[in-house]
Motif scaffolding. Structure first.
Motif, PDB file in Angstrom:
ATOM      1  N   UNK A 146       0.833  -1.203   0.000  1.00 51.83           N
ATOM      2  CA  UNK A 146       0.000   0.000   0.000  1.00 51.83           C
ATOM      3  C   UNK A 146       0.866   1.251   0.000  1.00 51.83           C
ATOM      4  N   UNK A 147       1.947   1.212   0.773  1.00 50.04           N
ATOM      5  CA  UNK A 147       2.878   2.347   0.772  1.00 50.04           C
ATOM      6  C   UNK A 147       3.515   2.518  -0.607  1.00 50.04           C
ATOM      7  N   UNK A 148       3.835   1.386  -1.245  1.00 51.52           N
ATOM      8  CA  UNK A 148       4.426   1.439  -2.581  1.00 51.52           C
ATOM      9  C   UNK A 148       3.442   2.065  -3.577  1.00 51.52           C
ATOM     10  N   UNK A 149       2.172   1.667  -3.464  1.00 49.42           N
ATOM     11  CA  UNK A 149       1.149   2.213  -4.353  1.00 49.42           C
ATOM     12  C   UNK A 149       0.935   3.704  -4.093  1.00 49.42           C
ATOM     13  N   UNK A 150       0.977   4.101  -2.818  1.00 48.83           N
ATOM     14  CA  UNK A 150       0.810   5.517  -2.488  1.00 48.83           C
ATOM     15  C   UNK A 150       1.951   6.348  -3.065  1.00 48.83           C
TER      16      UNK A 150
END
Length: 284
Positions: free
Chosen positions: A123-127
């Motif tokens: 999720x952090x990567x996507x953000x």
């Protein structure tokens, strides 16, 4: 006590002997390296090969003794091929699915924590991806679609006002080149609603409309009408669906179907503007 007294003068004598040559050299005016320089100045690869570093201490290619040999060894080592990004991404997805399945089948605190932590990382990567995407679009106008079709309230309002003016201008000049075929049926309830709309567009913009009855019945909005004798098919229409509108280009002698069914006046104008003023794919 005698032994200590004997050793100490001997040590002093040795120290004096070691200092004497340095003092004499200093008195002669020779330049001596400072203690700091002597302690921390390392040999450079640009300086001649130093026997002390390379032979006595045998430091080898860690410094500068065998740079050519080190380079040759590096060339001889096989290069590990880089893993394609698509495979890395697929591996992340597989790992996430595996951790999720394990957490569902064996819902221990450890399994759930592993899955949640890995999911959080993705999720952090996507953000981060979304954040960099936005920054890139802001800084590259050729990538910013909202410059062509705004999405914020102020920009959208301005764009719609400009588009409305452009459509009105197009409709005003339409009668100089185009005519409209309006196909209807006297038994069609949608046609009875749509006919006044077509009449109002014709009156407002001076657009010539030829009403064509598919069943021979009349029309209150268009007292002067024609009966279909094959015009429907010649205009490129199929299925005998009514109501139907067709633009006819008097310059190219080409029919341009506008559409079928009941439409509002704004929708008719929008379709005419799109079909006559824009290239496919340019307005989306």
């Amino acid at each position: 006590m005698r032994k200590i007294g004997y050793v100490f003068p001997a040590v002093l004598a040795l120290v004096a002997q070691s200092i004497t040559p340095i003092s004499a050299t200093a008195q002669d005016g020779a330049t001596l390296p400072s203690p700091t320089t002597a302690a921390f100045t390392a040999p450079s690869a640009l300086t001649p090969r130093d026997a002390f570093y390379c032979e006595q201490r045998k430091l080898g290619s860690w410094f500068y003794c065998d740079p050519d040999k080190a380079r040759e060894e590096a060339k001889g080592k096989p290069v590990t091929p880089a893993v394609p990004a698509a495979k890395q991404l697929a591996a992340i997805t597989d790992q996430l699915d595996e951790l999720k399945a394990r957490a569902i089948l064996e819902p221990t605190p450890e399994n759930l924590a592993s899955y949640m932590r890995f999911q959080r990382e993705q999720l952090d990567r996507a953000s981060t991806f979304a954040d960099v995407w936005g920054r890139t679009v802001w800084q590259n106008p050729d990538l910013d679609y909202t410059l062509q079709r705004p999405i914020n309230s102020l920009g959208k309002q301005t764009w719609m006002s400009d588009r409305k003016a452009a459509k009105a201008s197009t409709m005003q000049g339409l009668s100089q080149r185009y005519g409209v075929f309006y196909f209807y049926s006297s038994a069609c309830s949608a046609c009875r609603v749509f006919s006044p709309i077509v009449r109002s567009i014709s009156d407002q913009y001076g657009l010539e409309v030829l009403a064509v009855s598919m069943d021979g019945g009349g029309n209150e909005s268009f007292p002067r009408f024609a009966v279909d004798t094959g015009q429907y098919q010649r205009m490129g229409l199929t299925g005998n669906q009514v109501p139907a509108l067709v633009l006819f280009d008097t310059q190219t002698k080409r029919p341009i179907p506008i559409g079928y069914g009941l439409m509002a006046a704004d929708e008719v104008m929008d379709r005419i503007f799109t079909l006559t003023q824009t290239e496919p794919g340019s307005d989306y």
